[in-house]
Design a protein around this motif. Structure first.
Motif, PDB file in Angstrom:
ATOM      1  N   SER A  69       3.587  19.688  14.920  1.00  0.00           N
ATOM      2  CA  SER A  69       2.447  20.571  14.686  1.00  0.00           C
ATOM      3  C   SER A  69       1.153  20.059  15.311  1.00  0.00           C
ATOM      4  CB  SER A  69       2.256  20.796  13.187  1.00  0.00           C
ATOM      5  OG  SER A  69       2.139  19.579  12.502  1.00  0.00           O
ATOM      6  N   LEU A  70       0.196  20.980  15.363  1.00  0.00           N
ATOM      7  CA  LEU A  70      -1.156  20.676  15.813  1.00  0.00           C
ATOM      8  C   LEU A  70      -2.063  20.495  14.607  1.00  0.00           C
ATOM      9  CD1 LEU A  70      -1.469  23.370  18.629  1.00  0.00           C
ATOM     10  CD2 LEU A  70      -1.023  20.919  18.921  1.00  0.00           C
ATOM     11  N   GLN A 110      13.043  13.545   0.894  1.00  0.00           N
ATOM     12  CA  GLN A 110      13.297  12.393   0.022  1.00  0.00           C
ATOM     13  C   GLN A 110      12.430  11.206   0.427  1.00  0.00           C
ATOM     14  OE1 GLN A 110      15.059  14.031  -2.525  1.00  0.00           O
ATOM     15  NE2 GLN A 110      15.946  12.037  -2.814  1.00  0.00           N
ATOM     16  N   ASP A 111      12.365  10.968   1.738  1.00  0.00           N
ATOM     17  CA  ASP A 111      11.573   9.863   2.271  1.00  0.00           C
ATOM     18  C   ASP A 111      10.212  10.425   2.691  1.00  0.00           C
ATOM     19  OD1 ASP A 111      10.932   7.303   3.475  1.00  0.00           O
ATOM     20  OD2 ASP A 111      11.398   8.233   5.411  1.00  0.00           O
ATOM     21  N   LEU A 112       9.227  10.279   1.814  1.00  0.00           N
ATOM     22  CA  LEU A 112       7.933  10.919   2.064  1.00  0.00           C
ATOM     23  C   LEU A 112       7.304  10.480   3.380  1.00  0.00           C
ATOM     24  CD1 LEU A 112       5.792  12.907   1.169  1.00  0.00           C
ATOM     25  CD2 LEU A 112       4.741  11.067  -0.167  1.00  0.00           C
ATOM     26  N   LEU A 138       6.578  13.311   6.372  1.00  0.00           N
ATOM     27  CA  LEU A 138       5.200  13.535   6.822  1.00  0.00           C
ATOM     28  C   LEU A 138       5.113  13.379   8.344  1.00  0.00           C
ATOM     29  CD1 LEU A 138       3.200  11.607   4.070  1.00  0.00           C
ATOM     30  CD2 LEU A 138       3.527  14.076   4.255  1.00  0.00           C
ATOM     31  N   GLU A 139       5.757  12.341   8.863  1.00  0.00           N
ATOM     32  CA  GLU A 139       5.771  12.122  10.313  1.00  0.00           C
ATOM     33  C   GLU A 139       6.525  13.235  11.029  1.00  0.00           C
ATOM     34  OE1 GLU A 139       4.721  10.362  13.810  1.00  0.00           O
ATOM     35  OE2 GLU A 139       4.087   9.677  11.829  1.00  0.00           O
ATOM     36  N   ALA A 187      -1.115  16.859  15.344  1.00  0.00           N
ATOM     37  CA  ALA A 187      -1.395  16.652  13.921  1.00  0.00           C
ATOM     38  C   ALA A 187      -1.178  15.190  13.552  1.00  0.00           C
ATOM     39  CB  ALA A 187      -0.493  17.543  13.073  1.00  0.00           C
ATOM     40  N   THR A 188      -1.851  14.778  12.510  1.00  0.00           N
ATOM     41  CA  THR A 188      -1.690  13.434  11.960  1.00  0.00           C
ATOM     42  C   THR A 188      -1.048  13.536  10.581  1.00  0.00           C
ATOM     43  OG1 THR A 188      -3.827  13.467  10.848  1.00  0.00           O
ATOM     44  CG2 THR A 188      -3.801  12.672  13.153  1.00  0.00           C
TER      45      THR A 188
END
Length: 113
Positions: free
Chosen positions: A59-60, A46-48, A52-53, A67-68
């Motif tokens: 992850s790498l 719900q909270d993009l 994403l974070e 990962a970014t």
């Protein structure tokens, strides 16, 4: 915690560490954002910015480092991760290859609601 005969007791601290490890928040990261989403089966989205974070933390990136958010956005752009409503009418990130069966499993309940 109660100890079963012949076993070592598991402390709350042990359980907390195991939970963090199983969610890939400590220890080994997943090899890519898509693998992190696959590992979790799906992640509420719900909270993009938050999701994403959350994926990046687990992850790498392609260079083998952490990962970014841009790496996660790239997985969304290439379809290996999809943001959709597979269940409960709530946005989730799901592995692209799993979206079809997830929607199929949950569609009846969503339609009846």
């Amino acid at each position: 915690m109660r100890e079963a005969s012949g076993t070592t007791p598991v402390t709350r601290r042990d359980l907390a560490r195991l939970r963090l490890a199983s969610q890939r928040l400590v220890g080994e990261r997943c090899s890519s954002p898509a693998e992190a989403v696959r590992w979790m089966a799906c992640m509420q989205g719900q909270d993009l910015p938050g999701v994403l974070e959350s994926v990046a933390l687990r992850s790498l990136g392609p260079d083998g480092g952490p990962a970014t958010i841009s790496d996660v956005r790239a997985a969304l752009a290439d379809g290996s991760v999809v943001r959709s409503w597979p269940m409960r009418g709530t946005l989730h990130l799901v592995p692209g290859e799993d979206l079809g069966w997830m929607v199929g499993v949950a569609a009846g309940r969503s339609r009846s609601a």
